[in-house]
Structures are given as C-alpha cells and as structure tokens.
Design an enzyme around this catalytic site. Structure first.
Site, mmCIF file in Angstrom:
data_model
loop_
_atom_site.group_PDB
_atom_site.id
_atom_site.type_symbol
_atom_site.label_atom_id
_atom_site.label_comp_id
_atom_site.label_asym_id
_atom_site.label_seq_id
_atom_site.Cartn_x
_atom_site.Cartn_y
_atom_site.Cartn_z
ATOM 1 N N GLY A 1 -11.971 -17.664 -26.227
ATOM 2 C CA GLY A 1 -11.242 -18.794 -26.813
ATOM 3 C C GLY A 1 -11.579 -20.029 -26.022
ATOM 4 O O GLY A 1 -12.122 -19.943 -24.919
ATOM 5 N N HIS B 1 -20.389 -12.390 -23.364
ATOM 6 C CA HIS B 1 -20.064 -11.980 -24.741
ATOM 7 C C HIS B 1 -20.916 -10.797 -25.192
ATOM 8 O O HIS B 1 -22.038 -10.991 -25.667
ATOM 9 C CB HIS B 1 -20.270 -13.159 -25.688
ATOM 10 C CG HIS B 1 -19.243 -14.215 -25.512
ATOM 11 N ND1 HIS B 1 -18.025 -14.201 -26.171
ATOM 12 C CD2 HIS B 1 -19.215 -15.298 -24.702
ATOM 13 C CE1 HIS B 1 -17.310 -15.230 -25.794
ATOM 14 N NE2 HIS B 1 -17.992 -15.924 -24.905
ATOM 15 N N LYS C 1 -17.654 -9.290 -46.235
ATOM 16 C CA LYS C 1 -18.507 -9.456 -47.423
ATOM 17 C C LYS C 1 -19.646 -8.422 -47.489
ATOM 18 O O LYS C 1 -19.873 -7.813 -48.529
ATOM 19 C CB LYS C 1 -19.095 -10.867 -47.421
ATOM 20 C CG LYS C 1 -19.845 -11.229 -48.677
ATOM 21 C CD LYS C 1 -18.891 -11.682 -49.744
ATOM 22 C CE LYS C 1 -19.584 -11.916 -51.060
ATOM 23 N NZ LYS C 1 -18.636 -12.384 -52.072
ATOM 24 N N CYS D 1 -14.364 -12.921 -21.961
ATOM 25 C CA CYS D 1 -14.349 -14.348 -21.614
ATOM 26 C C CYS D 1 -12.903 -14.835 -21.389
ATOM 27 O O CYS D 1 -12.275 -14.406 -20.414
ATOM 28 C CB CYS D 1 -15.070 -15.133 -22.711
ATOM 29 S SG CYS D 1 -15.518 -16.782 -22.211
ATOM 30 N N ASP E 1 -17.323 -9.607 -55.683
ATOM 31 C CA ASP E 1 -16.029 -9.057 -55.265
ATOM 32 C C ASP E 1 -15.223 -8.497 -56.437
ATOM 33 O O ASP E 1 -14.731 -7.373 -56.376
ATOM 34 C CB ASP E 1 -15.206 -10.119 -54.525
ATOM 35 C CG ASP E 1 -15.923 -10.619 -53.286
ATOM 36 O OD1 ASP E 1 -16.868 -9.942 -52.845
ATOM 37 O OD2 ASP E 1 -15.554 -11.685 -52.767
ATOM 38 N N GLU F 1 -20.569 -9.108 -27.788
ATOM 39 C CA GLU F 1 -20.620 -9.010 -29.247
ATOM 40 C C GLU F 1 -21.767 -9.791 -29.879
ATOM 41 O O GLU F 1 -22.099 -9.577 -31.039
ATOM 42 C CB GLU F 1 -19.281 -9.466 -29.854
ATOM 43 C CG GLU F 1 -18.957 -10.959 -29.721
ATOM 44 C CD GLU F 1 -18.340 -11.371 -28.380
ATOM 45 O OE1 GLU F 1 -18.554 -10.636 -27.394
ATOM 46 O OE2 GLU F 1 -17.683 -12.408 -28.318
#
Ligand code: XMP
Length: 508
Positions: free
Chosen positions: A52, A166, A364, A79, A224, A168
């Site tokens: 953040g 990080h 998605k 972090c 969708d 990720e």
C-alpha cells in the site's frame, strides 16, 4: 481459502491471480475490514497483507482489525504488509534515505520454509520508500539487499512472515515459488481450486438457491452474460429464460449471431425483443455523451422490465457480475465519474428479483476458462470487450439510422481485416468510430461530401491505461480502401494514435 487484505497496492489483484493460478481459492477484502464479518472466515487457512502507499507511522495509515493477529493462521505481509507486522509486534519503520524502485538482489540468510528450495541469491522487485529499522521481538531477519538490510522477516513459531519486495509481480522471477511455499508448506493448503471443481460446486449451489423457480437473464451476447447463461442452463435447464434486447446499437449481424449460438439450446426460452425503433426515438436529437448513456440505460431497463412482466413465476435475475466488480476495496471506488458505465446494474432494485451471480468470484480470464470448460463457442469466448451502450458511443453527435449503418459496416470491415491478419485475439480492442463531420472527396469524376471514419486499435492490460497499436501500414491501407470503396456514405478514414490517459479507449 486465503484471505487477502488490501491496503491499496496496485498489485493486490495480482496477488489473488497468482494464488488462484496455484489452484487455491482466495478472496480480497479491504485492509481495515472486520474479519469476523466475513462469511466463511472459518475456511481461512492463511492471510496475506498487501502492499500500500501509506506509511505505517502516519496517523491516517490503514490498519487491520486486531483479530487478524489472533486467528492463529499463517500470515504473510508484503511491503506495507510487512511493515504493519513489524510495527504491530514492536519493531520500527522509518522513511529510507534512498527509495528503492525496481530490481534488487537479495541474499537469503539461514533456512526457512518461505525460501525453501530457492538459491541464496535472487533478483526481486522492490517498490518502497520506508524500511524496517528495527525487527520486532520474536522475529529474525531472513534476507537482505544492498539498500534494504531487512528485506524479509519471520516469526517461525507463529508462522508470521514479511517480505519487503513483491513476489506477486513477474519481475520477481522466483516470486511464484515463494508464494507456493507460503500456500503449501506454511499454510499446508491443497491444490483443489480448479474450474471443474468450481463448476461442480457452483451448479450445486445454484440448484439449491433457485429450487423450482425460474431465472431471467438479460443476454447481450458478450462474454460474461453468455458464459453466465450457459452455466445456468447446465444447472437448471428450461427454467432459464433469456431476453435479448435488440436496441440496434450492436455490431453488424449480432442478433443473428445470438440466435444462431443460443437458439438451438434455449428454444422458445430465448426471447428476442426488437426495440430498435424505441431506442432510436429516445436518442433523437441527443448529442451529449453522458445523456446518451443515461437514456440507453433507462430505456434498456424499461424494455426489459416490460418483457419480464409478461413472463410469469420468475423470482430470480441472472447477472454476469465478475469479481473485479465486487471487490470491496478500501482505496478504489469513490472516483470522479469519467463515463457512467452502463451494465444491467440498475435492474435488480427496480425489479425486486433475487440475484443469481455465478461469476461473482471469477476474474475476466477465469470467466473465459470457465466458458471453454462449458463449451461456449470460441467466437463468443474470445471476443474483444464491447461497451454496454454499444455503437452509440462510437457514433458521435446525433445517432441516426444512416450513421449507425455506416459505422456498423465500417466496424465489420475493421473486424474482418484484423481477424484476417491474425491480430484479433492479440489486440485488446479494434473498432470503427463515425465522426459527425463530412469532408470533400472525389470518386470517379464526381465530388463527394461524406462522413469521416476513425479506426481505433488499442492494447491494454485492464482498460485503465491503453496504447494505440502500431498496425502495419498495409493492414491500415486495406482497411481504409475497403471502407471508402464498400461503405456508402464514408469517404475518408483516419487512424487514432492517442493513448489512454489522457484520451479514453471509446470516443464518448
Ligand atoms: P474507456 O472508453 O473508458 O473504456 O477508456 C474502457 C473500457 O470499458 C469499455 N466501456 C464500457 N463497458 N459499459 C461497459 O460494459 C460501458 O458503458 C462502457 N464504456 C466503455 C470500453 O470498451 C473499454 O474496454
């Protein structure tokens, strides 16, 4: 499942994606959420505190609820998340002299489960302005970089880990392995979240929720709503009724496509409403983009509502809401309205139906994977995004039947040429826009005075930012000459070379 608490990092959704790729289910909540209010808190086997942009020593800094520290399940702070751990357990965080953004090499110290099976030295992605100046009691330092002597910490007894970098992001090449270690070696989770298991569980859940009632679906032909409809059909068969509102603002041949794909399956439970005249009348004389969007939204509800009233015994409404729409985030939201996006979002409140939302926990690309698993035709699954208000936002100025015909025909040519060039699935969006101006041209020996068509092709990761595609000149040339030769009423084609921001993808 893994609980991800979001403290506003731009990478929070990436953490979730990585965890799901590892076949573990996870959910994101605002960092400050009272975790006792989370319905399935008992299923949480590990907690991740995201990064953040705040500083933990600031008064306004977001802080997790106290119970987060008492669950007894393993915690990984990333972090800002690591700095929260440090401050909470008596460590200290300070602004660092040199902010660290980009690659850094870390050196791992000693043995621990988080870095198990990894080399002692590895590159990672750093993005921080604060750093740990004192490690809390009970923790040890397990990694360092040149700029960041305390790059990872652990309290092995309580399974609490923190990393300053990080894991990720793709720029941390061993990040996946680090997250896997957290999931499987520290939280002791199993790889059990697959699309097949999702379909099985979700079908069971839908059957239970719906019982003998009927479900109504606003089918648009987009990814969708199509995947949601097929999923429901699997679960409840003929108790699903689909209404497709033909407002005339779709792509060329869309209504026929919907009939072809869904007609054989749904039979008379696919209702096609011809509302072209209603929409055109309501949009007559309207040039303001926001007003256009609002009129389309309201008219859609009106038409849909009228159809729904004709049907008896319907208690549920199917919505193709996907996960990014529902992530409650502490930091996202409350923005300025740039464009009021029109989906079917206004329906339920007005229609007093209960909601069925089978895609609510999927990203998605997971919706596409689900669609493939459900054998939804590729021509639907691989479609580029298309805006709810359709060609209305690509027909600038007043929407007339003539301009709509021109933009539809031009758009079909763009589509065809982009597909022929093998680029359709590589490009985020490619389409035509019609401008409300005419220019002079010459055709044969005659002067022409006709509309201008804009071709737009953009690449994007998430539609928040986008760049124009450097289409090869020969493709641009073919698109241009075909539009001018084949579309009556257009005599000039230009290519849009603007980025988002400051432009947007759609023109209105
Ligand atoms: P903009 O034009 O804001 O578009 O850069 C970002 C993405 O959103 C799509 N878009 C919409 N999608 N309803 C939608 O469902 C809408 O009203 C709408 N307006 C824009 C656009 O096509 C792009 O992918």
């Amino acid at each position: 499942m893994i609980l991800i608490l979001d403290f506003g990092s731009q990478y929070t959704q990436l953490i979730a994606r990585r965890i799901r790729e590892a076949q573990v289910y996870c959910e994101i909540y605002p960092g400050t959420k009272n975790i006792n209010e989370i319905a399935h808190i008992k299923d949480v086997k590990g907690i991740i505190l995201s990064g953040g942009h705040a500083s933990v020593y600031e008064k306004e800094a977001p802080w997790p609820c106290d119970d987060v520290w008492k669950t007894g399940v393993p915690i990984l702070g990333i972090c800002y998340g690591m700095q929260l751990i440090a401050e909470n357990f008596g460590g200290k965080v300070h602004p660092s002299k040199n902010r660290e953004f980009g690659f850094a090499d870390i050196t791992v110290k000693g043995k621990n489960l988080l870095f198990d099976g990894l080399d002692k030295k590895m590159p990672v992605w750093m993005s921080h302005g604060d750093k740990l100046s004192k490690i809390p009691k009970g923790f040890i330092n397990i990694a360092s970089s040149k700029n960041c002597p305390r790059a990872a910490i652990v309290d092995a007894k309580n399974n609490i880990y923190g990393v300053q970098f990080h894991p990720e992001v793709k720029h941390s090449p061993f990040g996946k392995k680090i997250l896997d270690n957290f999931l499987f070696k520290i939280c002791k989770l199993k790889k059990d979240w697959t699309m097949k298991s999702y379909i099985k569980d979700e079908i069971g859940r839908i059957k239970k929720q719906v019982g003998n009632s009927k479900v109504l679906c606003a089918l648009s032909g987009g990814v969708d709503s199509s995947v949601a409809a097929i999923m429901l059909y699997r679960a409840i068969g003929k108790k699903l009724v689909c209404v497709y509102v033909d407002h005339g603002l779709q792509k060329l041949g869309e209504t026929e496509r919907v009939k072809k794909v869904f007609g054989p399956k749904f039979g008379k439970n696919l209702i096609i409403v011809d509302a072209k005249k209603i929409f055109l009348n309501k949009l007559k004389g309207v040039t303001d983009p926001e007003l256009k969007r609002k009129i389309i939204g309201h008219t859609f509800i009106e038409v849909f509502d009228r159809e729904a009233k004709k049907l008896k015994g319907i208690d549920f409404l199917l919505q193709g809401t996907i996960y990014p729409d529902v992530i409650e985030s502490a930091t996202h939201g409350a923005g300025v309205t740039i464009k009021s996006h029109h989906n079917v979002g206004g329906l339920p409140e007005k229609m007093k139906m209960k909601l069925v939302e089978p895609l609510k926990s999927l990203f998605k690309d997971e919706v596409r994977i689900l669609g493939r698993e459900l054998k939804v035709p590729a021509e639907i699954i691989n479609r580029q995004p298309f805006p709810g208000p359709g060609l209305a936002v690509r027909t600038l100025g007043e929407i007339t039947e003539e301009k709509l015909r021109i933009v539809k025909e031009a758009d079909a040519i763009v589509d065809e040429e982009i597909r022929k060039a093998g680029l359709y699935e590589k490009i985020w969006q490619s389409f035509a826009v019609i401008l409300p101006v005419k220019t002079v041209g010459v055709m044969g020996d005659k002067r022409t005075y006709e509309y201008v068509i804009v071709v737009r092709a953009v690449n994007s990761e998430d539609a928040m930012t986008a760049d124009w595609v450097k289409l090869p000149y020969d493709i641009l040339g073919r698109i241009s000459s075909r539009i001018i030769n084949e579309v009556r009423g257009a005599n000039r084609v230009v290519y849009d070379i603007s980025q988002k921001p400051p432009s947007t993808i759609e023109w209105e």
